[in-house]
Design a protein around this motif. Structure first.
Motif, PDB file in Angstrom:
ATOM      1  N   ALA A  11       0.827  -1.207   0.000  1.00 41.81           N
ATOM      2  CA  ALA A  11       0.000   0.000   0.000  1.00 41.81           C
ATOM      3  C   ALA A  11       0.864   1.261   0.000  1.00 41.81           C
ATOM      4  O   ALA A  11       0.577   2.218  -0.724  1.00 41.81           O
ATOM      5  CB  ALA A  11      -0.937  -0.009   1.207  1.00 41.81           C
ATOM      6  N   THR A  16      -1.582   3.460  -2.391  1.00 41.03           N
ATOM      7  CA  THR A  16      -2.976   3.041  -2.409  1.00 41.03           C
ATOM      8  C   THR A  16      -3.406   2.676  -0.992  1.00 41.03           C
ATOM      9  O   THR A  16      -2.601   2.721  -0.063  1.00 41.03           O
ATOM     10  CB  THR A  16      -3.154   1.859  -3.390  1.00 41.03           C
ATOM     11  N   THR A  17      -4.647   2.278  -0.837  1.00 38.79           N
ATOM     12  CA  THR A  17      -5.125   1.895   0.490  1.00 38.79           C
ATOM     13  C   THR A  17      -4.741   0.460   0.791  1.00 38.79           C
ATOM     14  O   THR A  17      -4.445  -0.326  -0.122  1.00 38.79           O
ATOM     15  CB  THR A  17      -6.664   2.027   0.581  1.00 38.79           C
ATOM     16  N   LYS A  18      -4.765   0.118   2.067  1.00 41.07           N
ATOM     17  CA  LYS A  18      -4.471  -1.267   2.466  1.00 41.07           C
ATOM     18  C   LYS A  18      -5.521  -2.212   1.895  1.00 41.07           C
ATOM     19  O   LYS A  18      -5.196  -3.336   1.499  1.00 41.07           O
ATOM     20  CB  LYS A  18      -4.432  -1.390   3.990  1.00 41.07           C
ATOM     21  N   ARG A  19      -6.761  -1.763   1.839  1.00 36.11           N
ATOM     22  CA  ARG A  19      -7.839  -2.613   1.318  1.00 36.11           C
ATOM     23  C   ARG A  19      -7.587  -2.943  -0.153  1.00 36.11           C
ATOM     24  O   ARG A  19      -7.707  -4.098  -0.571  1.00 36.11           O
ATOM     25  CB  ARG A  19      -9.188  -1.928   1.474  1.00 36.11           C
ATOM     26  N   GLN A  20      -7.212  -1.945  -0.937  1.00 36.05           N
ATOM     27  CA  GLN A  20      -6.940  -2.176  -2.356  1.00 36.05           C
ATOM     28  C   GLN A  20      -5.716  -3.069  -2.539  1.00 36.05           C
ATOM     29  O   GLN A  20      -5.710  -3.950  -3.405  1.00 36.05           O
ATOM     30  CB  GLN A  20      -6.731  -0.842  -3.082  1.00 36.05           C
ATOM     31  N   ALA A  21      -4.700  -2.866  -1.731  1.00 34.23           N
ATOM     32  CA  ALA A  21      -3.504  -3.710  -1.805  1.00 34.23           C
ATOM     33  C   ALA A  21      -3.835  -5.152  -1.443  1.00 34.23           C
ATOM     34  O   ALA A  21      -3.370  -6.091  -2.092  1.00 34.23           O
ATOM     35  CB  ALA A  21      -2.417  -3.162  -0.889  1.00 34.23           C
ATOM     36  N   GLU A  23      -6.786  -6.633  -1.712  1.00 33.16           N
ATOM     37  CA  GLU A  23      -7.598  -7.205  -2.788  1.00 33.16           C
ATOM     38  C   GLU A  23      -6.721  -7.605  -3.975  1.00 33.16           C
ATOM     39  O   GLU A  23      -6.920  -8.667  -4.566  1.00 33.16           O
ATOM     40  CB  GLU A  23      -8.669  -6.207  -3.230  1.00 33.16           C
ATOM     41  N   ALA A  24      -5.744  -6.765  -4.311  1.00 34.79           N
ATOM     42  CA  ALA A  24      -4.846  -7.081  -5.421  1.00 34.79           C
ATOM     43  C   ALA A  24      -4.017  -8.325  -5.115  1.00 34.79           C
ATOM     44  O   ALA A  24      -3.859  -9.208  -5.961  1.00 34.79           O
ATOM     45  CB  ALA A  24      -3.932  -5.890  -5.711  1.00 34.79           C
ATOM     46  N   ASP A  26      -4.733 -10.769  -2.975  1.00 29.79           N
ATOM     47  CA  ASP A  26      -5.618 -11.936  -2.980  1.00 29.79           C
ATOM     48  C   ASP A  26      -5.965 -12.353  -4.407  1.00 29.79           C
ATOM     49  O   ASP A  26      -6.052 -13.546  -4.710  1.00 29.79           O
ATOM     50  CB  ASP A  26      -6.890 -11.651  -2.186  1.00 29.79           C
TER      51      ASP A  26
END
Length: 90
Positions: A11, A16-21, A23-24, A26
């Motif tokens: 991230a 980017t956000t931790k959530r987006q990182a 998801e990527a 995963d």
């Protein structure tokens, strides 16, 4: 390094956000798993190659009882590091 620490680093580096990182990450791992289940290989130049190896059936020994046991044939994931990756960790 734990998965959470890795996601945090991704991230920061990717701005980017931790959530987006997460998801990527995963998505990458699930895609690799799906392709390996199909028997495909995934080559990432400069990083390495993911593949599936077939392990033949064999006879093993139960260490507790010392009796012979049959071990079934199976498929196992394999990763081979690319030359560039090997050299970068020296």
């Amino acid at each position: 390094m734990t998965k959470a620490e890795f996601i945090e680093k991704l991230a920061l580096k990717g701005e980017t956000t931790k959530r987006q990182a997460a998801e990527a990450l995963d998505l990458v791992f699930s895609t690799i798993s799906e392709e390996l289940k199909k028997g495909e290989q995934i080559s990432v130049p400069g990083f390495g190659k993911f593949s599936v190896v077939k392990r033949a059936a064999r006879t093993g020994i139960n260490p507790r009882t010392k009796k012979k046991i049959k071990i079934k044939a199976t498929n196992a994931p394999k990763f081979s590091a690319a030359k560039a990756l090997k050299e970068s960790v020296k």
